[in-house]
Design a protein around this motif. Structure first.
Motif, PDB file in Angstrom:
ATOM      1  N   ASN A 175       0.834  -1.210   0.000  1.00 16.66           N
ATOM      2  CA  ASN A 175       0.000   0.000   0.000  1.00 16.66           C
ATOM      3  C   ASN A 175       0.865   1.255   0.000  1.00 16.66           C
ATOM      4  N   TRP A 176       1.887   1.262   0.843  1.00 16.81           N
ATOM      5  CA  TRP A 176       2.796   2.405   0.914  1.00 16.81           C
ATOM      6  C   TRP A 176       3.477   2.615  -0.434  1.00 16.81           C
ATOM      7  N   LYS A 177       3.950   1.553  -1.027  1.00 14.32           N
ATOM      8  CA  LYS A 177       4.632   1.646  -2.318  1.00 14.32           C
ATOM      9  C   LYS A 177       3.699   2.217  -3.382  1.00 14.32           C
ATOM     10  N   ASN A 178       2.460   1.744  -3.413  1.00 14.38           N
ATOM     11  CA  ASN A 178       1.494   2.241  -4.392  1.00 14.38           C
ATOM     12  C   ASN A 178       1.196   3.728  -4.183  1.00 14.38           C
ATOM     13  N   LEU A 179       1.006   4.139  -2.931  1.00  9.69           N
ATOM     14  CA  LEU A 179       0.747   5.550  -2.643  1.00  9.69           C
ATOM     15  C   LEU A 179       1.945   6.423  -3.000  1.00  9.69           C
ATOM     16  N   PHE A 180       3.130   5.939  -2.688  1.00 11.21           N
ATOM     17  CA  PHE A 180       4.350   6.680  -3.013  1.00 11.21           C
ATOM     18  C   PHE A 180       4.461   6.886  -4.524  1.00 11.21           C
ATOM     19  N   GLU A 181       4.187   5.845  -5.285  1.00 11.79           N
ATOM     20  CA  GLU A 181       4.235   5.944  -6.754  1.00 11.79           C
ATOM     21  C   GLU A 181       3.169   6.915  -7.264  1.00 11.79           C
ATOM     22  N   GLN A 182       1.990   6.910  -6.647  1.00 11.43           N
ATOM     23  CA  GLN A 182       0.938   7.847  -7.042  1.00 11.43           C
ATOM     24  C   GLN A 182       1.348   9.289  -6.758  1.00 11.43           C
ATOM     25  N   VAL A 183       1.986   9.513  -5.609  1.00 15.85           N
ATOM     26  CA  VAL A 183       2.456  10.850  -5.263  1.00 15.85           C
ATOM     27  C   VAL A 183       3.520  11.295  -6.265  1.00 15.85           C
ATOM     28  N   GLN A 184       4.433  10.405  -6.600  1.00 18.76           N
ATOM     29  CA  GLN A 184       5.464  10.752  -7.578  1.00 18.76           C
ATOM     30  C   GLN A 184       4.841  11.105  -8.923  1.00 18.76           C
ATOM     31  N   GLN A 185       3.866  10.338  -9.367  1.00 22.05           N
ATOM     32  CA  GLN A 185       3.207  10.593 -10.643  1.00 22.05           C
ATOM     33  C   GLN A 185       2.446  11.920 -10.608  1.00 22.05           C
ATOM     34  N   ALA A 186       1.702  12.143  -9.538  1.00 23.71           N
ATOM     35  CA  ALA A 186       0.946  13.392  -9.407  1.00 23.71           C
ATOM     36  C   ALA A 186       1.900  14.586  -9.379  1.00 23.71           C
ATOM     37  N   ASN A 187       3.017  14.448  -8.694  1.00 24.26           N
ATOM     38  CA  ASN A 187       4.007  15.512  -8.626  1.00 24.26           C
ATOM     39  C   ASN A 187       4.580  15.808 -10.007  1.00 24.26           C
ATOM     40  N   SER A 188       4.905  14.779 -10.755  1.00 22.50           N
ATOM     41  CA  SER A 188       5.441  14.973 -12.110  1.00 22.50           C
ATOM     42  C   SER A 188       4.433  15.685 -13.002  1.00 22.50           C
ATOM     43  N   GLU A 189       3.178  15.275 -12.915  1.00 23.67           N
ATOM     44  CA  GLU A 189       2.133  15.909 -13.718  1.00 23.67           C
ATOM     45  C   GLU A 189       1.949  17.368 -13.315  1.00 23.67           C
ATOM     46  N   MET A 190       1.943  17.645 -12.010  1.00 24.71           N
ATOM     47  CA  MET A 190       1.772  19.009 -11.539  1.00 24.71           C
ATOM     48  C   MET A 190       2.942  19.878 -11.978  1.00 24.71           C
ATOM     49  N   GLN A 191       4.162  19.360 -11.875  1.00 23.68           N
ATOM     50  CA  GLN A 191       5.325  20.139 -12.291  1.00 23.68           C
ATOM     51  C   GLN A 191       5.284  20.451 -13.780  1.00 23.68           C
ATOM     52  N   ALA A 192       4.864  19.492 -14.578  1.00 25.34           N
ATOM     53  CA  ALA A 192       4.771  19.714 -16.019  1.00 25.34           C
ATOM     54  C   ALA A 192       3.765  20.815 -16.324  1.00 25.34           C
ATOM     55  N   LYS A 193       2.606  20.774 -15.673  1.00 22.82           N
ATOM     56  CA  LYS A 193       1.585  21.800 -15.894  1.00 22.82           C
ATOM     57  C   LYS A 193       2.026  23.153 -15.349  1.00 22.82           C
ATOM     58  N   PHE A 194       2.689  23.151 -14.190  1.00 20.64           N
ATOM     59  CA  PHE A 194       3.209  24.398 -13.642  1.00 20.64           C
ATOM     60  C   PHE A 194       4.178  25.033 -14.632  1.00 20.64           C
ATOM     61  N   THR A 195       5.059  24.235 -15.193  1.00 24.55           N
ATOM     62  CA  THR A 195       6.040  24.743 -16.159  1.00 24.55           C
ATOM     63  C   THR A 195       5.338  25.352 -17.367  1.00 24.55           C
ATOM     64  N   GLN A 196       4.294  24.693 -17.848  1.00 21.06           N
ATOM     65  CA  GLN A 196       3.542  25.235 -18.983  1.00 21.06           C
ATOM     66  C   GLN A 196       2.876  26.564 -18.621  1.00 21.06           C
ATOM     67  N   VAL A 197       2.246  26.619 -17.450  1.00 18.05           N
ATOM     68  CA  VAL A 197       1.594  27.854 -16.999  1.00 18.05           C
ATOM     69  C   VAL A 197       2.628  28.960 -16.849  1.00 18.05           C
ATOM     70  N   TRP A 198       3.746  28.629 -16.227  1.00 23.82           N
ATOM     71  CA  TRP A 198       4.785  29.621 -15.955  1.00 23.82           C
ATOM     72  C   TRP A 198       5.371  30.169 -17.257  1.00 23.82           C
ATOM     73  N   GLU A 199       5.652  29.292 -18.205  1.00 23.66           N
ATOM     74  CA  GLU A 199       6.203  29.731 -19.489  1.00 23.66           C
ATOM     75  C   GLU A 199       5.215  30.626 -20.228  1.00 23.66           C
ATOM     76  N   LYS A 200       3.962  30.255 -20.225  1.00 23.22           N
ATOM     77  CA  LYS A 200       2.932  31.061 -20.893  1.00 23.22           C
ATOM     78  C   LYS A 200       2.821  32.426 -20.209  1.00 23.22           C
ATOM     79  N   ALA A 201       2.828  32.441 -18.895  1.00 19.10           N
ATOM     80  CA  ALA A 201       2.716  33.701 -18.154  1.00 19.10           C
ATOM     81  C   ALA A 201       3.898  34.618 -18.439  1.00 19.10           C
TER      82      ALA A 201
END
Length: 136
Positions: A23-49
């Motif tokens: 369970n811990w491993k699965n949650l950790f992987e989900q957090v890593q994936q969510a973080n990667s997705e958020m960083q990618a979108k943040f970068t897109q927003v930041w570049e556009k801004a």
């Protein structure tokens, strides 16, 4: 307890531990994936801004974001503030790009406190953004 019960107890405990670990491993992987997705979108927003906003707008946004972080009592605020001021004193959009890359690297390290601080900073980013550019 008989000798027969102890191995069963051990097996049960080990199965529970293994399940918790999975369970811990699965949650950790989900957090890593969510973080990667958020960083990618943040970068897109930041570049556009940075491409579409004036220096005055970026300065205003930075001041509002800093205030939101300060009001939230962020531990990492001083480092953020110093890096932001450094970007403000530079010329061109590369300074903003470097700022965004550096503070994300600094906050996205090991430890729950850093992860919580990063999440809070991103939350304040979104709140500040929404207050300056409300959804229509």
């Amino acid at each position: 307890m008989s000798k027969e019960e102890k191995p069963n107890e051990w097996d049960s405990l080990w199965q529970e531990y293994s399940k918790s670990l999975e369970n811990w491993k699965n949650l950790f992987e989900q957090v890593q994936q969510a973080n990667s997705e958020m960083q990618a979108k943040f970068t897109q927003v930041w570049e556009k801004a940075t491409k579409e906003s004036s220096m005055e707008t970026m300065k205003s946004f930075g001041e509002n974001w800093q205030k939101a972080l300060n009001d939230a009592g962020m531990k990492s605020f001083r480092e953020f503030s110093d890096a932001w001021q450094q970007a403000m004193n530079s010329t061109g959009t590369d300074a903003y790009k470097k700022f965004a890359e550096n503070w994300q690297k600094n906050l996205v390290g090991p430890g729950m406190e850093q992860m919580e601080a990063y999440g809070e900073m991103m939350k304040k980013f979104a709140e500040t953004w929404t207050s300056m550019w409300p959804q229509k």
